[in-house]
Enzyme design. Structure first.
Site, PDB file in Angstrom:
ATOM      1  N   HIS A 197      33.004  35.880  34.761  1.00  0.00           N
ATOM      2  CA  HIS A 197      33.365  34.662  35.507  1.00  0.00           C
ATOM      3  C   HIS A 197      33.530  33.480  34.547  1.00  0.00           C
ATOM      4  O   HIS A 197      34.498  32.718  34.655  1.00  0.00           O
ATOM      5  CB  HIS A 197      32.258  34.283  36.496  1.00  0.00           C
ATOM      6  CG  HIS A 197      32.070  35.235  37.641  1.00  0.00           C
ATOM      7  ND1 HIS A 197      30.849  35.771  37.960  1.00  0.00           N
ATOM      8  CD2 HIS A 197      32.942  35.725  38.561  1.00  0.00           C
ATOM      9  CE1 HIS A 197      30.961  36.539  39.027  1.00  0.00           C
ATOM     10  NE2 HIS A 197      32.226  36.539  39.411  1.00  0.00           N
ATOM     11  N   LYS A 200      28.893  40.020  52.926  1.00  0.00           N
ATOM     12  CA  LYS A 200      28.008  40.376  51.808  1.00  0.00           C
ATOM     13  C   LYS A 200      26.564  39.951  52.041  1.00  0.00           C
ATOM     14  O   LYS A 200      26.304  38.922  52.656  1.00  0.00           O
ATOM     15  CB  LYS A 200      28.505  39.689  50.518  1.00  0.00           C
ATOM     16  CG  LYS A 200      29.806  40.283  49.990  1.00  0.00           C
ATOM     17  CD  LYS A 200      30.165  39.702  48.632  1.00  0.00           C
ATOM     18  CE  LYS A 200      31.428  40.359  48.079  1.00  0.00           C
ATOM     19  NZ  LYS A 200      31.858  39.749  46.818  1.00  0.00           N
ATOM     20  N   ARG A 204      40.806  42.216  37.609  1.00  0.00           N
ATOM     21  CA  ARG A 204      40.327  43.292  36.734  1.00  0.00           C
ATOM     22  C   ARG A 204      41.165  44.554  36.911  1.00  0.00           C
ATOM     23  O   ARG A 204      41.819  45.012  36.007  1.00  0.00           O
ATOM     24  CB  ARG A 204      38.850  43.586  37.024  1.00  0.00           C
ATOM     25  CG  ARG A 204      37.921  42.459  36.628  1.00  0.00           C
ATOM     26  CD  ARG A 204      36.569  42.583  37.270  1.00  0.00           C
ATOM     27  NE  ARG A 204      36.694  42.622  38.723  1.00  0.00           N
ATOM     28  CZ  ARG A 204      35.675  42.630  39.577  1.00  0.00           C
ATOM     29  NH1 ARG A 204      34.443  42.653  39.131  1.00  0.00           N
ATOM     30  NH2 ARG A 204      35.891  42.625  40.875  1.00  0.00           N
ATOM     31  N   SER A 253      29.534  41.505  39.533  1.00  0.00           N
ATOM     32  CA  SER A 253      28.202  41.083  39.979  1.00  0.00           C
ATOM     33  C   SER A 253      27.505  42.230  40.699  1.00  0.00           C
ATOM     34  O   SER A 253      26.288  42.379  40.623  1.00  0.00           O
ATOM     35  CB  SER A 253      28.320  39.875  40.906  1.00  0.00           C
ATOM     36  OG  SER A 253      28.882  38.789  40.229  1.00  0.00           O
TER      37      SER A 253
HETATM   38  O1  PNS Z   1      33.431  36.531  45.037  1.00  0.00           O
HETATM   39  P1  PNS Z   1      34.010  36.780  46.391  1.00  0.00           P
HETATM   40  O2  PNS Z   1      32.973  37.392  47.325  1.00  0.00           O
HETATM   41  O3  PNS Z   1      35.284  37.545  46.350  1.00  0.00           O
HETATM   42  O4  PNS Z   1      34.327  35.325  46.983  1.00  0.00           O
HETATM   43  C1  PNS Z   1      34.890  35.239  48.238  1.00  0.00           C
HETATM   44  C2  PNS Z   1      35.148  33.791  48.663  1.00  0.00           C
HETATM   45  C3  PNS Z   1      33.847  33.067  48.954  1.00  0.00           C
HETATM   46  C4  PNS Z   1      35.899  33.065  47.588  1.00  0.00           C
HETATM   47  C5  PNS Z   1      36.014  33.942  49.913  1.00  0.00           C
HETATM   48  O5  PNS Z   1      35.292  34.663  50.879  1.00  0.00           O
HETATM   49  C6  PNS Z   1      36.483  32.618  50.467  1.00  0.00           C
HETATM   50  O6  PNS Z   1      37.442  32.025  49.991  1.00  0.00           O
HETATM   51  N1  PNS Z   1      35.814  32.160  51.521  1.00  0.00           N
HETATM   52  C7  PNS Z   1      36.136  30.940  52.203  1.00  0.00           C
HETATM   53  C8  PNS Z   1      36.776  31.221  53.578  1.00  0.00           C
HETATM   54  C9  PNS Z   1      38.256  31.434  53.415  1.00  0.00           C
HETATM   55  O7  PNS Z   1      38.994  30.511  53.176  1.00  0.00           O
HETATM   56  N2  PNS Z   1      38.695  32.720  53.488  1.00  0.00           N
HETATM   57  C10 PNS Z   1      40.085  33.063  53.191  1.00  0.00           C
HETATM   58  C11 PNS Z   1      40.919  33.171  54.413  1.00  0.00           C
HETATM   59  S1  PNS Z   1      40.511  34.648  55.322  1.00  0.00           S
END
Ligand code: PNS
Length: 161
Positions: free
Chosen positions: A16, A40, A89, A126
């Site tokens: 990250h 999660k 990745r 992670s």
């Molecule tokens: O590391 P991750 O788990 O892939 O992160 C996911 C995250 C938190 C970036 C994603 O779930 C997110 O953008 N959440 C905010 C809500 C949102 O806008 N979702 C996208 C439209 S469905």
């Protein structure tokens, strides 16, 4: 231009930090947005994930860390950020990131830039860190020092409790 690097960061890894550092070279300002994916279960709560991310990027100019609640597109619009930067990745990342890029682009025109993960951290996740740590392995090569320390503390707390 202001960019946002969103994620769960549970916990933040060297992979990250690599992406965030490279984003900071490409854009004037980068906001690391620590969010919550409802699918999660988290090892670290939001405050801890923010604290660990902030410590990890403290030395990178032009980067700050905030909590992401609500929609990513709203977070970006409120902060005048026109672009999201995510690391890529392998192919399975791409399938998911393409879906997210499309929905976010459709909602507000938010742009997405996908940066290939560096070879050194190309398959780090992670999830792997949490798995190795929970089984007693040493993850200190893959995460910032404070993260390794907090993982050790959690393990000690759990074994004492
Ligand atoms: O590391 P991750 O788990 O892939 O992160 C996911 C995250 C938190 C970036 C994603 O779930 C997110 O953008 N959440 C905010 C809500 C949102 O806008 N979702 C996208 C439209 S469905």
């Amino acid at each position: 231009m202001r960019a946002v690097c969103p994620g769960s960061f549970d916990p933040i890894t060297h992979g990250h930090v690599d992406i965030i550092t490279r984003a900071a070279e490409l854009f004037d300002e980068v906001i690391v947005a620590v969010g919550r994916n409802s699918a999660k279960n988290y090892l670290f709560d939001t405050d801890e994930r923010v604290e660990l991310a902030a410590a990890a990027v403290a030395g990178v100019a032009g980067v700050r860390v905030e909590v992401l609640s609500g929609l990513l597109v709203d977070f970006c619009r409120d902060r005048g950020a026109g672009v999201v930067v995510k690391g890529l990745r392998f192919a399975s990342d791409f399938d998911f990131e393409l879906q997210m890029a499309h929905i976010n682009g459709s909602l507000t025109g938010l742009e997405t830039v996908l940066l290939p993960a560096s070879a050194k951290w190309g398959t780090l996740s992670s999830t792997m860190i949490r798995e190795v740590a929970s089984l007693g392995g040493d993850v200190s090569a893959f995460v910032p020092a404070l993260v390794a320390q907090r993982i050790d503390e959690k393990k000690r707390d759990n074994s004492n409790g």
